[in-house]
Every structure is written in structure tokens, then in C-alpha cells.
Design a protein around this motif. Structure first.
Motif, PDB file in Angstrom:
ATOM      1  N   GLU A   1       0.825  -1.208   0.000  1.00 36.56           N
ATOM      2  CA  GLU A   1       0.000   0.000   0.000  1.00 36.56           C
ATOM      3  C   GLU A   1       0.862   1.262   0.000  1.00 36.56           C
ATOM      4  O   GLU A   1       0.540   2.247  -0.668  1.00 36.56           O
ATOM      5  N   LEU A   2       1.968   1.226   0.735  1.00 36.10           N
ATOM      6  CA  LEU A   2       2.888   2.371   0.726  1.00 36.10           C
ATOM      7  C   LEU A   2       3.462   2.592  -0.665  1.00 36.10           C
ATOM      8  O   LEU A   2       3.615   3.732  -1.119  1.00 36.10           O
ATOM      9  N   GLU A   3       3.768   1.483  -1.344  1.00 38.88           N
ATOM     10  CA  GLU A   3       4.302   1.606  -2.700  1.00 38.88           C
ATOM     11  C   GLU A   3       3.242   2.184  -3.635  1.00 38.88           C
ATOM     12  O   GLU A   3       3.536   3.038  -4.477  1.00 38.88           O
ATOM     13  N   LYS A   4       1.997   1.760  -3.469  1.00 36.47           N
ATOM     14  CA  LYS A   4       0.906   2.282  -4.301  1.00 36.47           C
ATOM     15  C   LYS A   4       0.738   3.784  -4.118  1.00 36.47           C
ATOM     16  O   LYS A   4       0.336   4.491  -5.041  1.00 36.47           O
ATOM     17  N   LYS A   5       1.026   4.268  -2.914  1.00 34.49           N
ATOM     18  CA  LYS A   5       0.869   5.695  -2.627  1.00 34.49           C
ATOM     19  C   LYS A   5       2.057   6.514  -3.118  1.00 34.49           C
ATOM     20  O   LYS A   5       2.141   7.716  -2.851  1.00 34.49           O
ATOM     21  N   GLY A   6       3.003   5.854  -3.795  1.00 31.41           N
ATOM     22  CA  GLY A   6       4.095   6.576  -4.419  1.00 31.41           C
ATOM     23  C   GLY A   6       5.410   6.589  -3.666  1.00 31.41           C
ATOM     24  O   GLY A   6       6.371   7.225  -4.099  1.00 31.41           O
TER      25      GLY A   6
END
Length: 330
Positions: free
Chosen positions: A23-28
Motif C-alpha cells: 500500500e505504501l508503494e501504491k501511494k508513491g
């Protein structure tokens, strides 16, 4: 932000830290995960992995670095200690050099066991002067006292000092159970650092059948010593005498599974009562749970386990508040 996650277990192992990293990766964010070669819960390396195989890979956009460990195998406490020490050494040595070449904005630690991974993360936090968030899922040194029966003060006192050192360097301590706060605060003035961070439920939909999941990465429900399932087998023996239609289904795998299967087999009356179907993917859990009359969470009657909320028990299950009732088998 450039984020570094320290965790003992990561995908393809089934832990909630996977959700956080992805999820952190999805948020950039640029996410690097420092973890071990996957071996949980079977105690052997997953297919395709080894000390020098797939030690670096990208998983859902996250950069994953896998450090060598001694697999726990099916050995007892000594083998487990060797695994703990091997990961402590490899993570600390790796971090010592890694900090010179990679700069991060923050450190996130997912702590199951052992606690030693926190020492490597603390080293990185102090050298780069960045914030560190600690997600506590296991209390130390209480865990080894309860699980391994280690009470020697020559071991417990130095461990407690190391735990305090890590707590001193934390900017925030996430706790999945409010009961953890007392134990943490007994080691120092950490109350303002503690943040209640309960488990969440997976967003899996209820499938029509479970057959299609047989080739998917299995669900790693743990059947270990801490679960104290021997007493549940004993209860099953008594219940089948008066209620033979009641079935006990143990999903998952772990160090104690083989012993429990044998114990059930030794009692011929349990042949149509107790079942160990093995491991299934997380996506299939709603299928099983929706058909169960009772969901039982079993842990040893130890102080640390009385404070623990297992990661697979969310605060809310689906759209309903879970009513939790404690029971004791006497």
C-alpha cells in the motif's frame, strides 16, 4: 519518501506487513524491504529460494533484499535459537554496510520474533538520524519466557536491556493489543510513544468453492507450541462421547501439526471428529469460516498470550463487530 522496512517475514510468506508495504508503494513511496529467506511455517526454504537464489527481487514494486538464515527445520528450541542468531548476524552485518550506500527518510519495523531485528533497524536509524516506527506483535523477553521456558536472569536481563535500547530510539510504537502497553511501559517512560494499531480483516470475497485455490500460495495458519492445541484434542475426545456430530477442523501447518495428527490417530474415536486438511490461501478463508459454527483461537495460558491478539483476529470481521469471549478448558 524512501522507506526501509525491516521484517522477519515477507511475501510469499503470509503476514500483514505485506499489505502495508504494497500500500505504501501504491501511494508513491520508494519501499525497500530487508527480510530473510522465506521458510515459515514449514521450516524449509520456499521453492526457488536459497541463500544465494533470489536474494534480491522486486515484488509489487517493492525492492526486496533477502538475507541468509539457518532454516528452523523441524528441530526444537536449539534450532530456533540458531535461526534467530543467524538472522541477527546477517541483518546487522548487512545494515552496517548498507547505510553507507542507501539513504532513507524513515524506518518501519515489523516485529514478530525474534526481537533482534530491531537492533539492526536501530543502528540504521541512529546513523542516518531518521524516525523509526516499531510495530509490536510480540513482547520480548516475555516471549521466550513463555514459549521456551527460559527464566535465567543471565539471559533475561541482557535481553531486557537491548529491548529498552530499541524502545529508547523509537519515535512511535504501534501495538495491536492495548494489553501490550503495560509491559512496554514497565521498561521505561514509553507511554507517549504507544499507539493502538489493531488488526484489519482481509478484503477477500466469499468464493463459491475452494477447489480453484489448490494451486495458489497456501495460507500459513500456525499450528505450533504456543497454540496449545493438545488441550483442544483432549476436549474433542470428551465431546465426541456425547456429541459425535461436532467436528474439529485445524487449518494450517506448523511444528506441532505432526504431533497432533499422531495424537488424534492414536485415539481411534477421533477418526470422524478431528481433521487436518492442511494449508489453504487466505482468499479461501471466508469459505471455511462462513461454514463454521464456532471459530476458536487457542493460546497457552501464559501472561504474554493473555495480552496478545493474533494477527488473524481483526477488530472487526466483515461488517459485523466480533464478539469475543474467553473460555478456559479445565
Amino acid at each position: 519518501m524512501k522507506l526501509c522496512i525491516f521484517t522477519n517475514h515477507f511475501y510469499p510468506e503470509d503476514f500483514k506487513v505485506n499489505d502495508i508495504a504494497f500500500e505504501l508503494e501504491k501511494k508513491g513511496h520508494d519501499v525497500t524491504v530487508i527480510t530473510a529467506v522465506p521458510d515459515y511455517p514449514q521450516g524449509k526454504f520456499f521453492d526457488g529460494y536459497g541463500w544465494f537464489r533470489r536474494s534480491r527481487e522486486d515484488v509489487n514494486g517493492c525492492h526486496v533484499i533477502r538475507l541468509p538464515i539457518i532454516p528452523r527445520s523441524k528441530g526444537g528450541a536449539k534450532r530456533l535459537v540458531l535461526q534467530y542468531l543467524s538472522y541477527y548476524i546477517s541483518s546487522f552485518v548487512f545494515t552496517f554496510f548498507h547505510k553507507f550506500f542507501y539513504r532513507y527518510d524513515a524506518v518501519f519495523v515489523h516485529l514478530t520474533s525474534p526481537f533482534f531485528i530491531g537492533l539492526a533497524a536501530t543502528h540504521l536509524k541512529r546513523r542516518q538520524k531518521i524516525p523509526m516506527v516499531f510495530w509490536m506483535l510480540d513482547l520480548w523477553p516475555e516471549s521466550i519466557t513463555a514459549a521456551a521456558g527460559i527464566l535465567n536472569p543471565l539471559i533475561i536481563k541482557p535481553l531486557t536491556k537491548q529491548v529498552q535500547k530499541v524502545y529508547d530510539n523509537c519515535d512511535a510504537i504501534l501495538i495491536g493489543s492495548k494489553g501490550f502497553e503495560k509491559s512496554i511501559c514497565e521498561k521505561g517512560d514509553y507511554k507517549d510513544k504507544c499507539i493502538y494499531f489493531p488488526n484489519w480483516c482481509e478484503s477477500a470475497e466469499l468464493p463459491e468453492d475452494v477447489e480453484k485455490y489448490k494451486s495458489v500460495e497456501p495460507f500459513a495458519g500456525n499450528i505450533g507450541e504456543a497454540q496449545n492445541l493438545d488441550c483442544v484434542i483432549d476436549v474433542a475426545v470428551e465431546i465426541q462421547k456425547t456429541h459425535p456430530s461436532v467436528k474439529f477442523i485445524f487449518l494450517g501447518d506448523g511444528r506441532a501439526r505432526e504431533h497432533l495428527v499422531q495424537k488424534s490417530a492414536d485415539n481411534g474415536s477421533l477418526g470422524k471428529t478431528v481433521f487436518f486438511p492442511g494449508r489453504f490461501p487466505i482468499e479461501s478463508m471466508p469459505y471455511f469460516m462462513s461454514r463454521a459454527s464456532v471459530l476458536l483461537v487457542s493460546l497457552k495460558d501464559e501472561l504474554i498470550f493473555n495480552l496478545t491478539v493474533p494477527s488473524k483476529v481483526p477488530r472487526k470481521v466483515g461488517s459485523c463487530d466480533a464478539q469475543r469471549r474467553r473460555c478456559r478448558f479445565d
